[in-house]
Design an enzyme around this catalytic site. Structure first.
Site, mmCIF file in Angstrom:
data_model
loop_
_atom_site.group_PDB
_atom_site.id
_atom_site.type_symbol
_atom_site.label_atom_id
_atom_site.label_comp_id
_atom_site.label_asym_id
_atom_site.label_seq_id
_atom_site.Cartn_x
_atom_site.Cartn_y
_atom_site.Cartn_z
ATOM 1 N N LYS A 34 0.837 -1.211 0.000
ATOM 2 C CA LYS A 34 0.000 0.000 0.000
ATOM 3 C C LYS A 34 0.872 1.263 0.000
ATOM 4 O O LYS A 34 0.560 2.249 -0.682
ATOM 5 C CB LYS A 34 -0.934 -0.015 1.216
ATOM 6 C CG LYS A 34 -1.787 1.234 1.384
ATOM 7 C CD LYS A 34 -2.799 1.447 0.258
ATOM 8 C CE LYS A 34 -3.534 2.776 0.444
ATOM 9 N NZ LYS A 34 -4.539 3.031 -0.579
ATOM 10 N N LYS A 36 -0.811 11.756 5.586
ATOM 11 C CA LYS A 36 -0.508 10.621 6.480
ATOM 12 C C LYS A 36 0.241 9.530 5.705
ATOM 13 O O LYS A 36 1.241 8.994 6.185
ATOM 14 C CB LYS A 36 -1.816 10.066 7.051
ATOM 15 C CG LYS A 36 -1.743 8.647 7.584
ATOM 16 C CD LYS A 36 -3.097 8.141 8.069
ATOM 17 C CE LYS A 36 -4.076 7.725 7.002
ATOM 18 N NZ LYS A 36 -3.812 6.471 6.327
#
Ligand code: NAP
Length: 292
Positions: free
Chosen positions: A170, A238
């Site tokens: 990811k 983030k």
């Protein structure tokens, strides 16, 4: 399958709805009870805590924000581990640091719970359509058991490797998409400031080597100036931070990611954090003295 679902935001809500549509029994918990309403209306069972969600379930899924949130819903006093039955599989589908996922997996294993990291790509559109890419880290045995749930939510389901490997995949995905959104915004801003219609430029580029899904989908939303999230900028900040922290731990040089991470920092600093990550176009426009 009896499935518990925690975190019913932009992604979690449609993912849980697809589990219901796939014929699974779904129980839900959200810290703001109004978030549960669309799921209750669709036939899910509401519960009072993350521990309660775990009580009845064979599989519990979290789709929250960052690592401290996953720790909280899984391991805090009233968390999943506290209510788990023997043999429970816990799956976190949020995007968090690979090292944090490994740590949570180890602590869950100490309580007899098999934990998978299974972050996704495909955005809100993919979550609604049930076509997410799901990248999984953890034991093959737990992956095999959880697979029917993944199949209700996604299409490209890959067991990448051991614990944390899904989050590594990811993070790699966020390098490509983070940089991709920035480059598409740069190209469209360049066209507009050169006095050429950016819509025509996008159309021309779609047929050549510059084609990407990001140029197609995000590029169109930039042209429409539709900055409604989608994927909030602070979430992409983030994720770029996850990439940079991992690079720091590994002593890795990621120059393009580093520059991109700075742009997402600036978006949050400029008050664009709650807008979709394509609002990076607005930041470029501000920096170039143009439209905002
Ligand atoms: P979101 O709309 O903000 O939803 C997150 C949900 O988790 C909210 O309902 C929030 O509750 C809940 N939550 C957060 N922290 C919690 C905690 N400590 N305890 C209980 N509930 C908590 O975000 P999202 O866009 O769905 O993203 C969720 C995750 O998927 C993130 O890790 C993100 O990076 C990842 N992701 C997002 C996309 C996308 O396109 N949006 C794509 C791929 C991956 P409240 O409503 O009370 O705040």
């Amino acid at each position: 399958m009896k499935i518990g679902f925690i975190g019913l935001g932009i992604m979690g809500r449609p993912m849980a709805l697809n589990l219901l549509r796939g014929g699974h029994q779904v129980s839900v918990w959200a810290r703001r009870s109004e978030s549960m309403q669309p799921l209750l209306a669709a036939g899910a069972q509401g519960t009072a805590s993350a521990a309660d969600v775990a009580g009845e379930a064979e599989l519990v899924i979290s789709m929250v924000a960052d690592a401290p949130d996953v720790e909280q819903v899984m391991l805090a006093e009233n968390g999943v581990a506290a209510g788990a039955r023997r043999g429970l599989i816990a799956v976190d589908m949020s995007t968090i640091r690979p090292a944090a996922a490994r740590d949570i997996a180890r602590r869950m294993a100490e309580q007899g719970i098999d934990f998978l990291d299974a972050p996704v790509s495909g955005g809100e559109v993919g979550a609604i359509a049930g076509t997410l890419s799901i990248m999984v880290g953890g034991s093959v045995e737990a992956f095999t058991k959880a697979r029917p749930a993944f199949e209700a939510m996604g299409r490209n389901i890959v067991h990448v490797g051991d614990s944390g490997a899904g989050q590594v995949a990811k993070a790699a995905n966020q390098i490509v998409t983070g940089v991709g959104v920035l480059t598409v915004a740069e190209a469209l801003n360049f066209a507009a400031r050169s006095g050429v219609d950016p819509a025509r430029v996008r159309e021309a580029l779609l047929g050549g080597f510059a084609y990407s899904k990001i140029l197609e989908n995000h590029g169109q939303r930039m042209l429409d100036r539709n900055f409604k999230p989608g994927f909030k900028s602070w979430m992409h900040q983030k994720d770029m931070n996850i990439v940079m922290q991992s690079a720091h731990e590994l002593g890795l040089c990621l120059p393009v990611s580093a520059a991109t991470a700075q742009m997402y920092n600036a978006m949050v600093g400029c008050g664009l954090g709650e807008e979709d990550s394509i609002a990076i176009l607005k930041l470029l426009e501000r920096l170039s003295g143009g439209e905002d």
